[in-house]
Design a protein around this motif. Structure first.
Motif, PDB file in Angstrom:
ATOM      1  N   VAL A  18       0.870  -1.175   0.000  1.00  0.00           N
ATOM      2  CA  VAL A  18       0.000   0.000   0.000  1.00  0.00           C
ATOM      3  C   VAL A  18       0.910   1.230   0.000  1.00  0.00           C
ATOM      4  N   GLN A  21      -0.133   7.439  -0.329  1.00  0.00           N
ATOM      5  CA  GLN A  21      -1.360   8.138  -0.716  1.00  0.00           C
ATOM      6  C   GLN A  21      -2.573   7.221  -0.761  1.00  0.00           C
ATOM      7  N   ASP A  22      -2.358   5.903  -0.722  1.00  0.00           N
ATOM      8  CA  ASP A  22      -3.467   4.947  -0.775  1.00  0.00           C
ATOM      9  C   ASP A  22      -3.797   4.338   0.587  1.00  0.00           C
ATOM     10  N   GLN A  23      -3.190   4.830   1.666  1.00  0.00           N
ATOM     11  CA  GLN A  23      -3.396   4.225   2.980  1.00  0.00           C
ATOM     12  C   GLN A  23      -4.847   4.289   3.436  1.00  0.00           C
ATOM     13  N   ARG A  24      -5.554   5.349   3.128  1.00  0.00           N
ATOM     14  CA  ARG A  24      -6.958   5.476   3.547  1.00  0.00           C
ATOM     15  C   ARG A  24      -7.867   4.503   2.795  1.00  0.00           C
ATOM     16  N   THR A  25      -7.571   4.296   1.509  1.00  0.00           N
ATOM     17  CA  THR A  25      -8.422   3.430   0.691  1.00  0.00           C
ATOM     18  C   THR A  25      -7.956   1.981   0.700  1.00  0.00           C
ATOM     19  N   GLU A  26      -6.737   1.739   1.180  1.00  0.00           N
ATOM     20  CA  GLU A  26      -6.143   0.388   1.201  1.00  0.00           C
ATOM     21  C   GLU A  26      -5.994  -0.180  -0.208  1.00  0.00           C
ATOM     22  N   LYS A  27      -5.845   0.681  -1.226  1.00  0.00           N
ATOM     23  CA  LYS A  27      -5.612   0.222  -2.596  1.00  0.00           C
ATOM     24  C   LYS A  27      -4.231  -0.425  -2.645  1.00  0.00           C
TER      25      LYS A  27
END
Length: 64
Positions: A18, A21-27
């Motif tokens: 992850v 910048q993708d930590q909130r969405t877990e993309k």
């Protein structure tokens, strides 16, 4: 396998990471480990690595 332990991750390991910048969405981003950036043996959020593509992030899952 989860990526919280440094001993499980080596150069060339296929992983899902992850990015910051993708930590909130877990993309998750898939790739192969080029460098291990975390020096400690464990990290609660995952070991930080640089992929061969140059992307940096924390390992969430190791792909067998």
């Amino acid at each position: 396998m989860e990526g919280n332990n440094r001993v499980n991750i080596k150069r060339g390991t296929h992983v899902l990471i992850v990015q910051k910048q993708d930590q909130r969405t877990e993309k998750l981003t898939e790739g192969v480990v080029k460098d291990i950036l975390t020096n400690s043996p464990t990290h609660p959020h995952g070991i930080k690595v640089r992929l061969e593509s140059g992307i940096v992030g924390r390992v969430k899952r190791i792909i067998p």
